[in-house]
Motif scaffolding. Structure first.
Motif, PDB file in Angstrom:
ATOM      1  N   LEU A  96       2.316  -2.284   7.018  1.00 47.60           N
ATOM      2  CA  LEU A  96       2.180  -2.139   5.988  1.00 47.60           C
ATOM      3  C   LEU A  96       0.858  -3.390   5.284  1.00 47.60           C
ATOM      4  O   LEU A  96       1.649  -4.932   5.622  1.00 47.60           O
ATOM      5  CB  LEU A  96       3.859  -2.179   5.294  1.00 47.60           C
ATOM      6  CG  LEU A  96       3.432  -2.616   3.665  1.00 47.60           C
ATOM      7  CD1 LEU A  96       3.398  -1.590   3.127  1.00 47.60           C
ATOM      8  CD2 LEU A  96       5.060  -3.279   3.633  1.00 47.60           C
TER       9      LEU A  96
ATOM     10  N   ASP B  91       0.668  -1.599   0.207  1.00 44.26           N
ATOM     11  CA  ASP B  91      -0.025  -0.427  -0.259  1.00 44.26           C
ATOM     12  C   ASP B  91       1.018   0.960   0.056  1.00 44.26           C
ATOM     13  O   ASP B  91       0.105   1.865  -0.541  1.00 44.26           O
ATOM     14  CB  ASP B  91      -1.184  -0.242   0.993  1.00 44.26           C
ATOM     15  CG  ASP B  91      -0.531   0.065   2.772  1.00 44.26           C
ATOM     16  OD1 ASP B  91       0.621   0.449   2.618  1.00 44.26           O
ATOM     17  OD2 ASP B  91      -1.451   0.282   3.642  1.00 44.26           O
ATOM     18  N   ARG B  92       2.075   0.806  -0.187  1.00 40.44           N
ATOM     19  CA  ARG B  92       2.983   2.520   0.185  1.00 40.44           C
ATOM     20  C   ARG B  92       4.291   1.995   0.067  1.00 40.44           C
ATOM     21  O   ARG B  92       4.713   0.446   0.340  1.00 40.44           O
ATOM     22  CB  ARG B  92       3.088   3.427   1.617  1.00 40.44           C
ATOM     23  CG  ARG B  92       2.777   2.657   3.217  1.00 40.44           C
ATOM     24  CD  ARG B  92       3.124   3.629   3.434  1.00 40.44           C
ATOM     25  NE  ARG B  92       3.347   2.723   5.110  1.00 40.44           N
ATOM     26  CZ  ARG B  92       2.961   1.995   5.817  1.00 40.44           C
ATOM     27  NH1 ARG B  92       1.058   1.865   5.160  1.00 40.44           N
ATOM     28  NH2 ARG B  92       3.153   1.539   6.940  1.00 40.44           N
ATOM     29  N   PRO B  93       4.582   2.276  -0.837  1.00 41.91           N
ATOM     30  CA  PRO B  93       6.471   1.823  -1.038  1.00 41.91           C
ATOM     31  C   PRO B  93       7.406   1.932   0.462  1.00 41.91           C
ATOM     32  O   PRO B  93       8.801   1.544  -0.193  1.00 41.91           O
ATOM     33  CB  PRO B  93       7.021   3.106  -2.219  1.00 41.91           C
ATOM     34  CG  PRO B  93       6.545   4.723  -1.476  1.00 41.91           C
ATOM     35  CD  PRO B  93       4.875   4.253  -1.342  1.00 41.91           C
ATOM     36  N   GLN B  94       7.305   2.715   1.148  1.00 35.92           N
ATOM     37  CA  GLN B  94       7.975   3.099   2.770  1.00 35.92           C
ATOM     38  C   GLN B  94       7.794   2.116   3.747  1.00 35.92           C
ATOM     39  O   GLN B  94       6.304   3.134   4.114  1.00 35.92           O
ATOM     40  CB  GLN B  94       9.233   4.119   2.557  1.00 35.92           C
ATOM     41  CG  GLN B  94       9.822   4.414   1.505  1.00 35.92           C
ATOM     42  CD  GLN B  94      11.229   6.254   1.835  1.00 35.92           C
ATOM     43  OE1 GLN B  94      10.118   6.548   2.710  1.00 35.92           O
ATOM     44  NE2 GLN B  94      11.321   6.505   0.490  1.00 35.92           N
ATOM     45  N   VAL B  95       7.890   1.789   4.511  1.00 36.22           N
ATOM     46  CA  VAL B  95       7.983   1.489   5.941  1.00 36.22           C
ATOM     47  C   VAL B  95       8.742   1.348   7.128  1.00 36.22           C
ATOM     48  O   VAL B  95      10.052   1.471   6.767  1.00 36.22           O
ATOM     49  CB  VAL B  95       7.026   0.120   5.601  1.00 36.22           C
ATOM     50  CG1 VAL B  95       7.683  -0.938   5.151  1.00 36.22           C
ATOM     51  CG2 VAL B  95       5.688  -0.352   7.302  1.00 36.22           C
TER      52      VAL B  95
END
Length: 124
Positions: free
Chosen positions: A35, A25-29
């Motif tokens: 995530l 759902d997003r490129p960074q965590v």
């Protein structure tokens, strides 16, 4: 089941479920954050898999990752229900299905780019 089908399964086994896409759902965590990863599966025609979670009839679909742990309930579409005189009622997925898997990086995961590796365990 025909003799040809039994021989085919004995020699080559059932066909594989294909992982069509894995979509975070997003490129960074950051470590400790959750995530969500959508996992799109394609189940071969005339076959089915059991849902994630408890299954009274078969082995449930399970997701495992090297550097992350499951961080909550895995979301999935409502499964279909089959009623069987021998086994009773059970749920299943067929065709294309997307699981929403919540993940948390395992403690000690180093900062920086990470190639997530995992696998899906299922029963056809």
């Amino acid at each position: 089941m025909s003799i040809a089908a039994v021989l085919f399964l004995a020699l080559w086994g059932p066909p594989d479920v294909k992982i069509e896409a894995v979509r975070p759902d997003r490129p960074q965590v950051k470590a400790g954050e959750v995530l969500h990863v959508a996992v799109d599966l394609r189940i071969p025609e005339k076959w089915y898999i059991y849902p994630s979670g408890k299954s009274p009839a078969g082995k449930p679909t399970v997701f495992m990752f090297e550097d992350a742990e499951i961080a909550g309930e895995i979301l999935q579409p409502a499964p279909k229900i089959h009623k069987d005189d021998v086994v009773g009622e059970y749920e299943y997925h067929e065709g294309r299905v997307t699981f929403d898997v919540p993940l948390r990086l395992k403690p000690g995961t180093k900062p920086g780019p990470l190639e997530g590796k995992g696998k899906v365990d299922y029963q056809l």
